[in-house]
Design a protein around this motif. Structure first.
Motif, PDB file in Angstrom:
ATOM      1  N   TYR A   1      39.843  25.775  43.349  1.00 62.64           N
ATOM      2  CA  TYR A   1      39.874  25.764  41.834  1.00 62.64           C
ATOM      3  C   TYR A   1      40.056  27.349  41.342  1.00 62.64           C
ATOM      4  N   PRO A   2      40.531  27.478  40.286  1.00 68.41           N
ATOM      5  CA  PRO A   2      40.959  28.966  39.563  1.00 68.41           C
ATOM      6  C   PRO A   2      39.815  29.730  39.179  1.00 68.41           C
ATOM      7  N   GLY A   3      39.950  30.922  39.229  1.00 72.92           N
ATOM      8  CA  GLY A   3      38.749  31.895  38.975  1.00 72.92           C
ATOM      9  C   GLY A   3      38.712  31.901  37.569  1.00 72.92           C
TER      10      GLY A   3
ATOM     11  N   PHE B   1      38.325  40.717  41.841  1.00 77.64           N
ATOM     12  CA  PHE B   1      37.738  39.438  41.288  1.00 77.64           C
ATOM     13  C   PHE B   1      38.400  38.362  41.599  1.00 77.64           C
ATOM     14  N   ALA B   2      37.786  37.058  41.672  1.00 76.03           N
ATOM     15  CA  ALA B   2      38.770  35.889  42.072  1.00 76.03           C
ATOM     16  C   ALA B   2      39.597  35.208  41.341  1.00 76.03           C
ATOM     17  N   LEU B   3      40.972  35.091  41.850  1.00 78.26           N
ATOM     18  CA  LEU B   3      41.938  34.387  41.337  1.00 78.26           C
ATOM     19  C   LEU B   3      42.000  33.024  41.659  1.00 78.26           C
ATOM     20  N   TRP B   4      41.614  32.575  42.838  1.00 73.28           N
ATOM     21  CA  TRP B   4      41.534  31.524  43.156  1.00 73.28           C
ATOM     22  C   TRP B   4      40.091  31.420  44.220  1.00 73.28           C
ATOM     23  N   LYS B   5      39.435  30.146  44.103  1.00 77.80           N
ATOM     24  CA  LYS B   5      38.321  29.999  44.939  1.00 77.80           C
ATOM     25  C   LYS B   5      38.360  28.610  46.045  1.00 77.80           C
TER      26      LYS B   5
END
Ligand SMILES: Nc1ncnc2c1ncn2[C@@H]1O[C@H](COP(=O)(O)OP(=O)(O)OP(=O)(O)O)[C@@H](O)[C@H]1O
Ligand SMILES: [Zn+2]
Length: 486
Positions: free
Chosen positions: A216-218, A194-198
């Motif tokens: 932007y943050p996850g 899963f994303a921590l940062w996109k």
């Protein structure tokens, strides 16, 4: 560590356990708050009311509580699998407003509604956009520890590198691959990651510079960061709806622990508010807003209604059940008012406590059984009415009053304080309608002098009457022009 008499069901251990604060005398709790992109609905009220009652009860037990509720004002994706459209930006486009205007508009709508429900403000209300630096720092720590990886400006948590992933939801990690829709064009090594940062694509308005470019943050990282920032690396209680156990809380827990923080000890999850048997959800357009309900019902009756079901059971909404709650609340208020009138000032501070206090505490200690606690209040009410009728002594009445003040007022928040003010609102509304009906009668008698005098007196009090095809309506305000008032 001294245990309190309170038992709470912990999702992590899957059993009820005695609640022991990490630091004696102090409790730190975190409740996942709303994504502020539309009007709050009835479902949004359940968690804040539960945590408000939990906080009040812990205080009643003599503990000091710090409650943190975050506000998700970074827009997140319509899909849990890091895919889809950003909810907040979508709304900003629709309303032709800045994303921050949307966030602020619904932030206030949320807290105004909570205040009406008698929910005390959290001690800290951190906003995700105010903690970007900290979210970047935790992402960096996870990269340094080899538990995350970067792909073209996106940073993902490496689920396969974290053994205990799945411990909260009890999901088998291998099965998760089956259940995860493999997104097309995904650059993840594993669909479970899963994303921590996109990375922010061209049109994305909410963006911040980072070591991996603008983005932007996850969704999950804000809670791991903001809870530990304000409550410490290990804290007592973390809560949210059952719908948040997976993936949100599972991911929060994995990230925080992977970053070296012990994180929350007790995980408290409340069940859903449903409408016709289906979860109320804003993204599905299946809900009743609090504002709509407040037009028809006393907000404290809404609070009372939600407390009438144990928090781990589904609470299905219907007009009929809310009406019944409003009636139940009225009976309680009337009984209490009669008791308060009968109790004389002063004395008897050391009188024996009401026998109902112990039963009330037993209900609350049993995993916050507010439904049972309300049943105890009604038993006490019946007994009090009988005591008043037979003219019981002051010590008995005073003990009863103290019990209602503490249990119904202090802990459940359905009497006194905000509750009383709401009662006043109902009273004002009733009185204005009564006076307005008198004016109508005067007009029918062609007694225009009286009708006008009533309208003028009301206008002087800041109440404007409007003649509409559906009858007379009233609102607070100043008449627009003299001509209109005639
Ligand atoms: N029907 C519901 N009953 C109880 N709690 C709810 C309900 N819907 C949302 N919540 C809770 O409200 C909080 C905020 O959730 P969120 O902003 O995601 O609302 P939502 O209406 O579920 O939105 P969405 O439909 O986009 O998922 C969470 O703690 C969530 O568990
Ligand atoms: Zn959260």
């Amino acid at each position: 560590m001294p245990a309190t008499p309170l038992q709470l069901y912990n999702t992590l251990t899957r059993r009820k356990e005695p609640f022991e604060p990490i630091t004696p005398g102090h409790v730190g709790m975190y409740l996942c708050g709303p994504t502020v992109y539309s009007e709050p609905h009835l479902g949004h009220a359940r968690g804040p009311i539960l945590f408000d009652v939990l906080r009040r009860y812990l205080e009643y037990l003599g503990l000091r509580v710090r409650l943190v509720t975050n506000i998700t004002d970074v827009g997140h994706l319509t899909d849990d699998a890091d895919d889809g459209e950003d909810k907040l930006l979508k709304r900003a486009k629709l309303e032709q407003l800045e994303p921050m205007e949307i966030a602020d508009k619904y932030f206030w709508a949320y807290f105004d509604a909570m205040a009406k429900l008698g929910v005390r403000r959290p001690d800290i209300t951190p906003r995700a956009t105010g903690h970007i630096t900290e979210q970047i720092a935790m992402t960096q720590t996870l990269l340094e520890r080899g538990l995350a990886y970067e792909r073209g400006g996106n940073v993902y948590f490496d689920v396969s590198a974290w053994e205990t992933y799945g411990e909260l939801s009890g999901r088998n990690v291998d099965d998760l691959v089956e259940g995860t829709r493999i997104a097309t064009r995904s650059d993840k090594d594993d669909p479970r990651d899963f994303a921590l940062w996109k990375r922010a694509e061209g049109g994305h308005l909410m963006r911040w510079p980072s070591p991996w470019g603008e983005g932007y943050p996850g969704w999950h990282i804000e809670c791991s960061v903001m809870s530990t920032k304000y409550l410490g690396d290990a804290f007592d209680i973390h809560g949210g709806g059952l719908d948040l156990i997976f993936p949100h809380h599972e991911c929060e827990l994995a990230q925080a622990k992977a970053a070296g923080k012990p994180f929350a000890r007790v995980w408290l999850h409340f069940n859903m508010v449903t409408l016709e048997g289906e979860k109320m959800a804003k993204s599905k357009g299946h809900f009743v807003t609090l504002e709509e309900l407040f037009r028809r019902f006393d907000p404290i009756a809404v609070r009372f209604h939600l407390l009438g079901t144990h928090y781990r059971s589904v609470s299905d909404f219907s007009e009929a059940s809310l009406r019944a709650s409003a009636q139940g609340l009225r009976r309680l208020r009337e009984g209490y008012a009669a008791l308060a009138r009968a109790v004389e000032d002063g004395g008897d501070e050391d009188a024996d406590p009401s026998p109902y206090r112990e039963r009330f505490e037993a209900a609350m200690n049993d995993d916050l059984n507010t439904a049972q606690a309300l049943a105890v209040l009604y038993d006490a009410l019946r007994e009090t009415n009988a005591a008043l009728a037979r003219g019981a002594d002051q010590a008995t009445l005073r003990a009863a009053k103290r019990f209602f003040d503490d249990a119904a007022g202090g802990v459940l928040g359905i009497l006194g304080g905000a509750a009383e003010t709401q009662g006043d609102a109902e009273l004002v509304s009733g009185l204005v309608e009564l006076i307005s009906a008198q004016r109508q009668e005067a007009r029918l008698r062609r007694d225009f002098a009286t009708a006008d005098a009533i309208r003028e007196r009301l206008a002087a009090l800041g109440i404007v009457l409007e003649d509409t095809p559906d009858g007379v309506r009233w609102k607070r305000g100043v008449p627009k022009t003299e001509a209109e008032t005639l």
